[in-house]
Every structure is written in C-alpha cells, then in structure tokens.
Design an enzyme around this catalytic site. Structure first.
Site, short mmCIF file in Angstrom:
data_model
loop_
_atom_site.label_atom_id
_atom_site.label_comp_id
_atom_site.label_asym_id
_atom_site.label_seq_id
_atom_site.Cartn_x
_atom_site.Cartn_y
_atom_site.Cartn_z
N THR A 25 -2.58 -1.50 5.30
CA THR A 25 -2.95 -0.56 6.36
C THR A 25 -2.20 0.77 6.29
O THR A 25 -2.70 1.79 6.76
CB THR A 25 -2.71 -1.18 7.74
OG1 THR A 25 -1.32 -1.52 7.88
CG2 THR A 25 -3.55 -2.43 7.94
N ASP A 26 -1.02 0.79 5.69
CA ASP A 26 -0.18 1.99 5.78
C ASP A 26 -0.81 3.21 5.13
O ASP A 26 -0.64 4.33 5.62
CB ASP A 26 1.19 1.72 5.16
CG ASP A 26 2.06 0.85 6.05
OD1 ASP A 26 1.71 0.66 7.23
OD2 ASP A 26 3.09 0.35 5.56
N SER B 157 0.81 -1.22 0.00
CA SER B 157 0.00 0.00 0.00
C SER B 157 0.84 1.27 0.00
O SER B 157 0.34 2.35 -0.32
CB SER B 157 -0.97 0.01 1.19
OG SER B 157 -0.29 0.25 2.40
#
Length: 310
Positions: A66-67, A35
C-alpha cells in the site's frame, strides 16, 4: 513484529480458493518486495508484462504494497495508454495470514472488478473502485486506506459491485505503450522555517523539474525564507518548477494568495487538482522524453489518462 512480503502463490491458493470461481487465473510473480523498494525498474517490468499480454487476457490484477501503490498506479496509467481492459491494483493493510486481514476481501473484489468492463488502471481497496492516478493513501490503520480526493470514484462494492460508468474514461484511440521514466525530478516539501538556500545546490545537479509542495492552494512564504529566488534561479537555468499542495482536497490556484502570485511570476505553475503522486510520476514520465522546460510544462497539462481536469 516486522512485516515482510509473504509466499504469495501458496497463500492465495490455500486461503482464498474461491477466487478460482470468479475467473480463470494465471499467476505470475515478477518480483516480491516491500513496496517502499518499488521504483522505476519495477514499473517498467509491470508495463512490459501487461503490454505483452494485453491480447491474451480480459483483465489484470496486480497485488501491491500500500505504501507506494498510488505511485505505481499512476506510472501504469501514464504508460498503458488508451486501455480497453481493466488493470487493477490491490493490496491489504494486514497480511493475508493475519486474523481480521482485509487481504481476502480486497483480492476477491479486485478479481471480480477485473472481469468487468473498466478501461482504466484502477485501485480496488476497502470496497471502493478508484481511478489509479487519482488515488492516494490517506491512512496507515484504516481498512479504507485510499481516497480519490478530487475525482469521484469509479464504483463501490457492497452486496454487489456498482460501477459509475459516467466517471470512466472513454477513448476511440488505439491502445499503445509509452515506456520510460526519468529520475531527474526532485520533490521538495516546504514547511514553516524551511530554508531554500539549503537546496540551491540542486539547481546544478542535472534536475529537469522540481515539484514544490507548498501550503493551501499553492501558497509560499514571502519573508526572509522566501522560495521565490529559488524558483527564479531554476527557471533561469531552464528547469521546470511546479507547485502542489500539502492538502489532499482542492485545486492549486496560484492567483489566490500573494505568495503564490509571486511564484507564478517567477515561473512556477500549479498542478491543479492532481495528487502529489500523479504529478510527480507524470514529471518523471515527461522528463524521460523532453529536456526543454517549456515542453515539460506544456505536456504536463495535456491529459493522458484522466489525471487532470481541463
């Protein structure tokens, strides 16, 4: 061990077969990458897919690293306007194949929430349902990796899914798509001892808007490392300057401290209670449409998808 994107399709079917009991699911993999590499091009791909298929499905689930999930959630919320159906982002802190992975639970929760009446872009993660443009990642290691610091959650997940409809968006306006993002935006993190003179070349770089991340409620240094000349030069060149906070919780208030008051007199405006991700992505959206700093400032404070308080 290095974490890399996995073979998503086979992993879902083999390791979480019960998702087929929650909904009739079609799978599309427009890209599969870390990501940290997701940017404007990928946002536009997702906007296009969801927009084209809006009438065909009752809900959408986007599995995302998630980043940068909070950036993508904000981008979708500013592009897929006046939603009538859920667009849910989820992911995991540990890959699906790993022992004690949270991917399985998050995926099941996200798909179940996507079958419900939630007319928003939302992040479903760690048994919470959060407005996408109010969510931010606050932990590298906790399974509850996302919080909504300045807006209540849309729901919580335990034995049952409990939704808080009083916190959800309701709009009578028709669904529409607003495409386009600009990379002519710069975010600068101000720290003790930071020298604004190093960033003066950016004033001649074609940048349309700056997001300065200051202290507390939007405070800035007033000493020989003052950022006021930078703000004055930027606004004098027709560039918009916004002030955010390095703190998660609370609202930027440029009336509270002397440094912030000077910044406001120089032409900077605070982002109120918006997350840094939402503020930055909203500027990228506005700078794709407007060249005039006054218009960018005006429409920044026009709520698009529940990202900013009145």
């Amino acid at each position: 061990e290095i974490l890399v994107p996995g073979n998503l399709h086979s992993e879902w079917l083999n390791q979480v077969p019960e998702i087929a009991r929650l909904a009739e699911i079609d799978v599309e993999i427009p890209f599969n990458m870390d990501s940290s590499n997701v940017s404007i091009a990928e946002w536009e791909i997702l906007v296009d897919i969801v927009g084209r298929k809006m009438d065909r499905y009752d809900g959408f689930v986007i599995i995302h690293g998630t980043d940068t999930m909070a950036y993508t959630a904000s981008a979708l919320s500013f592009s897929l306007l006046n939603l009538r159906k859920p667009v849910i982002l989820t992911g995991a802190q540990r890959p699906l194949a790993r022992l004690r992975s949270d991917a399985r639970g998050n995926l099941i929760d996200a798909i179940q929430v996507a079958t419900m009446d939630i007319p928003e872009v939302a992040v479903v993660f760690g048994q919470s349902v959060l407005r996408g443009n109010r969510a931010t990642k606050n932990s590298i290691s906790s399974y509850k990796a996302f919080v909504s610091p300045n807006y209540p959650s849309l729901g919580k997940i335990g034995l049952n899914v409990e939704l808080f409809r009083e916190n959800m968006l309701l709009t009578p306006r028709p669904f529409r798509i607003d495409r386009g993002f600009s990379d002519e935006v710069v975010a600068l993190y101000i720290f003790p001892g930071s020298d604004p003179r190093l960033f003066f070349p950016l004033l001649d770089s074609g940048t349309k808007a700056f997001l300065l991340i200051g202290f507390g409620a939007g405070n800035l240094p007033e000493n020989d490392r003052s950022w006021i000349p930078f703000i004055e030069k930027a606004t004098g060149k027709g560039q918009a300057v916004f002030l955010a906070s390095s703190a998660l919780h609370g609202r930027v208030d440029l009336e509270l401290y002397a440094g912030a008051q000077e910044a406001a007199r120089a032409g900077a405006v605070g982002v109120k209670g918006m997350t840094r991700e939402a503020a930055l992505v909203k500027l990228m959206k506005l700078c794709a449409t407007y060249d005039d700093a006054g218009k960018i400032r005006e429409y920044f404070f026009t709520d698009r998808a529940g990202e900013i308080e009145p």
